[in-house]
Design a protein around this motif. Structure first.
Motif, PDB file in Angstrom:
ATOM      1  N   GLU A 118       0.810  -1.218   0.000  1.00  0.00           N
ATOM      2  CA  GLU A 118       0.000   0.000   0.000  1.00  0.00           C
ATOM      3  C   GLU A 118       0.842   1.266   0.000  1.00  0.00           C
ATOM      4  O   GLU A 118       0.439   2.287  -0.546  1.00  0.00           O
ATOM      5  N   TYR A 119       2.014   1.224   0.637  1.00  0.00           N
ATOM      6  CA  TYR A 119       2.751   2.440   0.938  1.00  0.00           C
ATOM      7  C   TYR A 119       4.121   2.453   0.259  1.00  0.00           C
ATOM      8  O   TYR A 119       4.666   1.405  -0.101  1.00  0.00           O
ATOM      9  N   PRO A 120       4.714   3.631   0.121  1.00  0.00           N
ATOM     10  CA  PRO A 120       6.018   3.718  -0.544  1.00  0.00           C
ATOM     11  C   PRO A 120       7.173   3.316   0.346  1.00  0.00           C
ATOM     12  O   PRO A 120       7.069   3.259   1.578  1.00  0.00           O
ATOM     13  N   VAL A 121       8.286   3.055  -0.310  1.00  0.00           N
ATOM     14  CA  VAL A 121       9.579   2.877   0.347  1.00  0.00           C
ATOM     15  C   VAL A 121      10.462   4.033  -0.098  1.00  0.00           C
ATOM     16  O   VAL A 121      10.625   4.266  -1.301  1.00  0.00           O
ATOM     17  N   GLN A 140       6.084  -0.905   6.735  1.00  0.00           N
ATOM     18  CA  GLN A 140       6.382  -1.384   8.079  1.00  0.00           C
ATOM     19  C   GLN A 140       5.876  -0.406   9.137  1.00  0.00           C
ATOM     20  O   GLN A 140       5.295  -0.813  10.152  1.00  0.00           O
ATOM     21  N   LEU A 141       6.061   0.879   8.879  1.00  0.00           N
ATOM     22  CA  LEU A 141       5.619   1.880   9.848  1.00  0.00           C
ATOM     23  C   LEU A 141       4.101   1.879  10.003  1.00  0.00           C
ATOM     24  O   LEU A 141       3.571   2.207  11.076  1.00  0.00           O
ATOM     25  N   ALA A 142       3.383   1.526   8.937  1.00  0.00           N
ATOM     26  CA  ALA A 142       1.921   1.582   8.942  1.00  0.00           C
ATOM     27  C   ALA A 142       1.268   0.321   9.489  1.00  0.00           C
ATOM     28  O   ALA A 142       0.043   0.288   9.648  1.00  0.00           O
ATOM     29  N   GLY A 144      -0.583  -2.324  11.475  1.00  0.00           N
ATOM     30  CA  GLY A 144      -1.463  -2.247  12.630  1.00  0.00           C
ATOM     31  C   GLY A 144      -2.190  -0.939  12.787  1.00  0.00           C
ATOM     32  O   GLY A 144      -2.902  -0.735  13.770  1.00  0.00           O
ATOM     33  N   LYS A 145      -2.044  -0.031  11.808  1.00  0.00           N
ATOM     34  CA  LYS A 145      -2.686   1.280  11.903  1.00  0.00           C
ATOM     35  C   LYS A 145      -3.743   1.423  10.810  1.00  0.00           C
ATOM     36  O   LYS A 145      -3.518   1.048   9.650  1.00  0.00           O
ATOM     37  N   ASP A 146      -4.888   1.995  11.159  1.00  0.00           N
ATOM     38  CA  ASP A 146      -5.947   2.227  10.174  1.00  0.00           C
ATOM     39  C   ASP A 146      -5.573   3.331   9.200  1.00  0.00           C
ATOM     40  O   ASP A 146      -6.034   3.352   8.059  1.00  0.00           O
ATOM     41  N   PHE A 147      -4.764   4.263   9.667  1.00  0.00           N
ATOM     42  CA  PHE A 147      -4.320   5.377   8.829  1.00  0.00           C
ATOM     43  C   PHE A 147      -2.859   5.638   9.156  1.00  0.00           C
ATOM     44  O   PHE A 147      -2.459   5.618  10.324  1.00  0.00           O
ATOM     45  N   TYR A 148      -2.057   5.894   8.123  1.00  0.00           N
ATOM     46  CA  TYR A 148      -0.664   6.268   8.357  1.00  0.00           C
ATOM     47  C   TYR A 148      -0.147   7.067   7.168  1.00  0.00           C
ATOM     48  O   TYR A 148      -0.384   6.715   6.014  1.00  0.00           O
ATOM     49  N   GLN A 149       0.551   8.141   7.477  1.00  0.00           N
ATOM     50  CA  GLN A 149       1.114   8.980   6.420  1.00  0.00           C
ATOM     51  C   GLN A 149       2.437   9.575   6.872  1.00  0.00           C
ATOM     52  O   GLN A 149       2.554  10.061   8.002  1.00  0.00           O
ATOM     53  N   VAL A 150       3.443   9.503   5.995  1.00  0.00           N
ATOM     54  CA  VAL A 150       4.661  10.288   6.165  1.00  0.00           C
ATOM     55  C   VAL A 150       4.503  11.514   5.284  1.00  0.00           C
ATOM     56  O   VAL A 150       4.473  11.410   4.060  1.00  0.00           O
ATOM     57  N   ALA A 151       4.357  12.664   5.910  1.00  0.00           N
ATOM     58  CA  ALA A 151       4.018  13.873   5.166  1.00  0.00           C
ATOM     59  C   ALA A 151       5.246  14.607   4.643  1.00  0.00           C
ATOM     60  O   ALA A 151       5.166  15.328   3.657  1.00  0.00           O
ATOM     61  N   ASN A 152       6.372  14.432   5.303  1.00  0.00           N
ATOM     62  CA  ASN A 152       7.559  15.190   4.913  1.00  0.00           C
ATOM     63  C   ASN A 152       8.776  14.500   5.504  1.00  0.00           C
ATOM     64  O   ASN A 152       8.694  13.884   6.570  1.00  0.00           O
ATOM     65  N   TRP A 153       9.880  14.562   4.807  1.00  0.00           N
ATOM     66  CA  TRP A 153      11.143  14.084   5.358  1.00  0.00           C
ATOM     67  C   TRP A 153      12.279  14.912   4.798  1.00  0.00           C
ATOM     68  O   TRP A 153      12.226  15.380   3.679  1.00  0.00           O
TER      69      TRP A 153
END
Length: 706
Positions: A118-121, A140-142, A144-153
């Motif tokens: 579902e999510y990027p690397v 991996q960070l997401a 067990g979570k219903d919602f997860y977002q890395v907004a900035n790095w």
């Protein structure tokens, strides 16, 4: 795994309760007396009780679940179609895709997706030996979570640390985390309740973040945190006292300065600090004034500035670092042009690249510093297209990276040698599922608004299409905040176009497609132009037989959802159905309440209803207030329980009231995503499945099952 696995999984995800075999009765919300007080008159709002800022009220949550069950029961009738569309839409996506890498320092940085994930690397490769290092695996960070977002790095100047912002509920209130890229472990440093922006000082241990007000969620305080110190001891370096301003922090392209941005609808201000001296004071580039906006970038000891100072469509100016603090020291660089709106620029050692808009199109002009008269445009072979800047992290280069797209051309990343003119295609986004861009055509037409103004419209349809008045129409628009709806490629919409739809983007006033005046003519006491423009586009397309008058479907989200609500009240008979995502429909009540996030920032967009002229005008179009006993088109309304931009209770109240007034038998569906915010679900497949649900709703109304 087969694509069908994803469609079944994610259709189930977005259709809570889909297994219900029978359609429950439409929910009926109780009415409770409540008076919304205002200096300009009081109003009764019997559904105000649906507002629960804690989002824990059993009564409210139960009502929202009833609406979700009603939606699920209705949608179960066309579940096979939803499944087919989900397969189709996800099937166009190259699942193991990656972005075009860009070089900075000793590494090449990129983002990639893996099949089924579902999510990027986020990763980088060493320019010395090509070794890949995974910085963040968001999958991996997401877990067990219903919602997860890395907004900035952002990577530290010495390239050893990665600061990133995470959101776990969709409310856009972020937590700062810092990862040691040498060990792959996160440091104990964490700050919470932040906006998404951040910056590094050159000492590799000082970070700048913005603390949000816990109630209004406004960005109010810039904090300087030193790694290893107690986060509670973070130093306040700037506090924004004016609650009509947003804030952001960042670094200049050369990393030599830390910047603090403050901006309102009509004004802006920037402060800068030498990034090698994190204890020094910030310097104001130019003090704020009303109706004075600017942004700036540093280049070799001077600043390039994009400003609307005596220039409604913006102009470019320059000033030496030693002369910051007074705009009278600014020198002209690129003059104002009443026919050309300047969006921004990229400053290189030998060239200036300008992103501008003219005739409603985004294009890029390249100007050599030593020969301004030899400026040239990046060419296109299509009538309607969009060119925007790609990541250009280095100033000492002759190569410009940009993105090209159109309604028929997938996003393509090019590299242009500004010295020789050589152009290289680095990547065209691969679209699977048998897609061939040569099977489609795009067209630009002009509709006449109620006051005679010509409104540009971008169209997409299959080649061989005949304008004979039989085709269904899917018409999109936004029309607020000066945000332009560019004719960019959107792979999802081909599920409608392949079924005979004409896809139209109405470039209505309130956006900025035709320059700054286009925005000014669609805000404040001219806001209704936005709605009448949209209706005029529909009338034009029907009159010119691009669409059947009984097969017109409209869609808009957020402020575009306000547009849908206004259109539903003003011209319900012209639309077979309207789709309103996270709609801003309770305009007056929200703008009266300064405790609601974003309200005070937007007085210059909508008006302050504490002033009678604005109160009366906003009341005249507010979708919630203007509901009446009449027949409405079919409606699909969506929201997110944790939305911080348009609170869930606005569409909830709108739907509840509409159920008491509508005189038709058309479906009225309301879906609340209980785990997400303004942008919907966080996973890429989950988002695509939501498109499938919308399109299935539309196609079912036409009796299409395939």
């Amino acid at each position: 795994m087969k694509t069908t696995f994803y469609s079944l999984l994610f259709t189930a995800l977005i259709s809570s309760g889909m297994a219900h075999a029978t359609q429950p009765a439409a929910p009926v919300a109780v009415q409770q007396p409540y008076t919304v007080k205002s200096p300009n008159g009081d109003r009764q709002d019997p559904f105000y009780w649906l507002r629960d800022d804690s989002r824990t009220s059993p009564t409210v949550l139960d009502y929202l679940q009833q609406e979700n069950d009603y939606f699920a029961g209705y949608a179960s009738k066309y579940q096979p179609l939803t499944t087919k569309l989900t397969d189709e839409i996800i099937g166009r996506i190259k699942q193991d895709d990656s972005s075009v890498p860009y070089n900075k320092g000793d590494y090449s940085y990129y983002r990639r997706f893996e099949t089924g994930q579902e999510y990027p690397v986020y990763a980088r490769k060493s320019l010395k030996d090509g070794t890949e290092q995974i910085m963040l695996d968001v999958n991996q960070l997401a877990q067990g979570k219903d919602f997860y977002q890395v907004a900035n790095w952002q990577v530290s100047p010495d390239q050893n640390l990665l600061a990133y912002m995470e959101d776990t509920n969709g409310r856009r209130q972020f937590t700062l985390k810092v990862r040691d890229l040498r060990t792959g472990q996160d440091l104990p440093d964490q700050l919470t309740g932040l906006s998404g922006s951040l910056a590094w000082a050159q000492d590799n241990k000082t970070l700048y973040v913005i603390k949000n007000d816990p109630v209004t969620l406004l960005s109010t305080k810039v904090l300087q945190h030193t790694l290893g110190n107690d986060p509670a001891s973070a130093r306040l370096v700037y506090e924004e006292k004016d609650n009509s301003f947003y804030m952001g922090v960042g670094n200049t392209l050369d990393d030599k300065y830390v910047m603090i941005y403050s901006s309102s609808t009509v004004s802006g201000e920037m402060r800068v600090q030498d990034a090698s001296k994190p204890q020094s004071e910030f310097t104001v580039i130019a003090p704020r004034q009303r109706d004075f906006q600017y942004t700036a970038e540093h280049l070799n000891g001077r600043w390039i500035i994009n400003t609307d100072w005596d220039a409604p469509n913006f102009r470019l100016m320059t000033v030496e670092t030693a002369k910051l603090g007074d705009r009278n020291n600014w020198q002209p660089l690129v003059a104002h042009d009443e026919k050309v709106f300047i969006h921004g620029f990229e400053a290189f050692d030998n060239y200036l690249a300008i992103s501008e808009r003219s005739d409603g199109l985004r294009r890029i002009k390249v100007m050599p510093w030593n020969a301004p008269d030899k400026a040239f445009y990046v060419a296109s072979d299509e009538a309607a297209y969009v060119t925007t800047f790609e990541t250009n992290p280095e100033q000492n280069t002759d190569w410009l990276r940009y993105t090209y797209t159109s309604l028929t051309t997938p996003q393509s990343v090019y590299q242009l040698n500004m010295k020789t003119g050589e152009k290289k295609l680095l990547k065209e986004t691969e679209v699977l599922g048998g897609f061939d861009k040569n099977n489609y055509a795009t067209e630009r037409v002009w509709a006449t608004a109620a006051d005679g103004v010509k409104i540009p419209v971008s169209l997409l349809y299959k080649k061989g299409f005949k304008a004979d008045g039989t085709a269904p129409l899917y018409q999109y628009a936004y029309g607020s905040y000066g945000s332009s709806s560019d004719p960019s490629f959107r792979s999802t919409v081909f599920s409608l176009v392949d079924r005979g739809f004409v896809y139209a983007i109405a470039h209505i006033r309130g956006g900025q497609e035709m320059g700054r005046h286009w925005y000014e003519d669609g805000k404040l006491l001219k806001k209704i132009n936005t709605f009448t423009d949209y209706i005029a586009v529909t009338d034009y397309l029907v009159a010119n037989k691009y669409a059947a008058k009984d097969k017109v479907f409209g869609m808009g989200g957020s402020a575009g959802g306000l547009l849908m609500g206004a259109v539903a009240n003003m011209a319900p008979e012209k639309y077979r159905a309207l789709v309103a995502h996270v709609p801003f429909v309770d305009v007056v009540t929200t703008m009266l309440d300064e405790s609601i996030p974003l309200t005070t920032n937007e007085f210059d967009e909508w008006g302050n209803p504490k002033q009678k002229a604005y109160y009366d005008y906003m009341l005249s179009y507010s979708p919630y207030d203007q509901l009446s006993k009449q027949a409405y088109p079919a409606l699909l309304v969506t929201t997110g329980l944790h939305d911080s931009q348009v609170q869930y209770f606005e569409p909830a109240k709108w739907v509840a009231k509409l159920r008491t007034l509508k005189t038709d038998n058309q479906p009225l569906l309301f879906k609340t995503n209980m785990e997400a915010g303004h942008g919907g679900k966080s996973g890429r497949f989950s988002r695509l499945a939501e498109y499938a649900q919308e399109y299935a709703f539309i196609l079912n109304l036409l009796g299409q099952t395939e």
